[in-house]
Scaffold this active site. Structure first.
Site, PDB file in Angstrom:
ATOM      1  N   LYS A   1       0.871  -1.188   0.000  1.00 51.41           N
ATOM      2  CA  LYS A   1       0.000   0.000   0.000  1.00 51.41           C
ATOM      3  C   LYS A   1       0.906   1.237   0.000  1.00 51.41           C
ATOM      4  O   LYS A   1       1.015   1.939   1.012  1.00 51.41           O
ATOM      5  CB  LYS A   1      -0.942  -0.031   1.203  1.00 51.41           C
ATOM      6  CG  LYS A   1      -1.999  -1.138   1.090  1.00 51.41           C
ATOM      7  CD  LYS A   1      -2.885  -1.221   2.310  1.00 51.41           C
ATOM      8  CE  LYS A   1      -3.949  -0.166   2.331  1.00 51.41           C
ATOM      9  NZ  LYS A   1      -4.987  -0.339   1.324  1.00 51.41           N
TER      10      LYS A   1
HETATM   11  N1  PMP Z   1      -6.703  -3.690  -3.278  1.00 55.38           N
HETATM   12  C1  PMP Z   1      -6.426  -2.409  -3.016  1.00 55.38           C
HETATM   13  C2  PMP Z   1      -5.843  -1.563  -4.099  1.00 55.38           C
HETATM   14  C3  PMP Z   1      -6.702  -1.873  -1.752  1.00 55.38           C
HETATM   15  O1  PMP Z   1      -6.431  -0.596  -1.482  1.00 55.38           O
HETATM   16  C4  PMP Z   1      -7.277  -2.707  -0.760  1.00 55.38           C
HETATM   17  C5  PMP Z   1      -7.589  -2.140   0.608  1.00 55.38           C
HETATM   18  N2  PMP Z   1      -6.556  -2.353   1.506  1.00 55.38           N
HETATM   19  C6  PMP Z   1      -7.519  -4.048  -1.068  1.00 55.38           C
HETATM   20  C7  PMP Z   1      -7.224  -4.509  -2.343  1.00 55.38           C
HETATM   21  C8  PMP Z   1      -8.088  -4.996  -0.046  1.00 55.38           C
HETATM   22  O2  PMP Z   1      -7.113  -5.337   0.913  1.00 55.38           O
HETATM   23  P1  PMP Z   1      -7.521  -5.711   2.409  1.00 55.38           P
HETATM   24  O3  PMP Z   1      -8.536  -6.790   2.316  1.00 55.38           O
HETATM   25  O4  PMP Z   1      -6.255  -6.179   3.022  1.00 55.38           O
HETATM   26  O5  PMP Z   1      -8.068  -4.494   3.017  1.00 55.38           O
END
Ligand code: PMP
Length: 317
Positions: A161
């Site tokens: 991220k």
């Molecule tokens: N893809 C992106 C681009 C995101 O920003 C997120 C949010 N964190 C997710 C997928 C989903 O990840 P998670 O389930 O770990 O929140």
């Protein structure tokens, strides 16, 4: 969707101490502000009124992912995942949150100087704010394939991220909303489905649950992992991780997003085409219900996903 600005009196963790949000400020020359050199996380906490407890969802997994991905930018977060989880829980206690919340850790290059090279200081902060529904998916979501392609791993790794990479998500998300969609779906440069702007994508075709592999430029979502586990353990269904063609989105039986903020968001229309009969499909409904219960402490088998913020050990750092 946008959320409101938090109360400036909210207690946050910044420069190794707890302080009001209004005092947690950075220089306008901060490296990450100019060059996007930060790595963030997003963790939810759900308030269980009956138990008078706030359950943080998989904080250890989130903090482990955060530390590992910060390493891509050679940023060191100087605490263990357990210590970070305890700081997060302490934040919830100090703010006396009795509502659903969202925790936003951020590790970043903090030198206040001009120049893109990163061989200097790192900092981190953790903020927790009240947080409700992110995308209202009660009637099903309308997703649109974006004209923006997903960032490539060897340009800006989407598996982390990374702040700068979220320009990609912001462009796609803005375009989607202006076109009347609820959320964007990115394709990779090779034309395969990658993920949403802020969430992963799952498809059901011929009874098989399918999601793009981690090598298709996706963020390796923790909710994605939870759904794969629930499908396997509760429904006896394996999840196939393989590339998905754009046109499969138009002929599949069910489609849904997963993510910390989005939770499990059924997609009932994609690019102005109904997904199947345009109603939330049975597997999507079951997985959404199970995820809802598991994250609210209502399924004992998944209690280990949850950290009770008000009852957890006192912060030791
Ligand atoms: N893809 C992106 C681009 C995101 O920003 C997120 C949010 N964190 C997710 C997928 C989903 O990840 P998670 O389930 O770990 O929140």
């Amino acid at each position: 969707m946008t959320t409101t600005e938090p109360d400036p009196g909210t207690i946050v963790y910044f420069n190794h101490r707890f302080m009001p949000l209004r005092d947690a400020t950075v220089s306008i020359l901060t490296h990450a502000l100019h060059y996007g050199t930060g790595v963030f996380e997003g963790i939810r906490g759900y308030w269980a009124a009956k138990e008078h407890e706030l359950f943080l969802v998989r904080p250890m997994d989130h903090f482990q992912r955060w530390k590992a991905n910060a390493g891509i930018l050679r940023i060191t977060v100087p605490h263990s995942a357990l210590e970070l989880s305890e700081i997060a829980a302490e934040l919830c206690r100090r703010n006396d949150f009795q509502t659903d919340i969202y925790i936003r850790p951020l590790a970043y290059k903090s030198a206040a100087r001009i120049g893109v090279s990163t061989d200097d200081t790192d900092s981190f902060s953790i903020v927790a704010v009240p947080f409700g529904v992110y995308l209202d998916s009660s009637k099903g979501l309308h997703a649109g394939v974006s004209s923006w392609r997903r960032v490539e791993d060897n340009a800006i790794p989407g598996r982390a991220k990374i702040c700068g990479a979220y320009v990609n998500s912001a462009l796609a998300s803005d375009e989607a909303r202006r076109c009347g969609f609820d959320e964007a779906i990115f394709l990779t440069e090779s034309g395969h489905v990658a993920e949403g702007a802020t969430c992963n994508v799952f498809m059901v075709r011929h009874g098989q649950i399918i999601t793009p592999p981690s090598t298709d430029n996706i963020l390796e979502g923790i909710t994605r992992a939870s759904i794969i586990e629930l499908a396997h353990s509760e429904l006896g269904l394996g999840v196939e991780e393989r590339s998905i063609d754009r046109s499969e989105l138009y002929v599949c039986d069910e489609l849904f997003f997963t993510g910390t903020a989005v939770e499990v968001g059924p997609i009932t229309q994609v690019d102005h085409r109904l997904v199947s009969n345009g109603r939330v499909g049975p597997l999507t409904r079951d997985l959404r219900d199970m995820y809802f219960k598991a994250t609210r402490g209502k399924l004992d088998r998944y209690r280990h996903w949850l950290m009770p913020a008000h009852r957890s050990a006192l912060v030791t750092v």
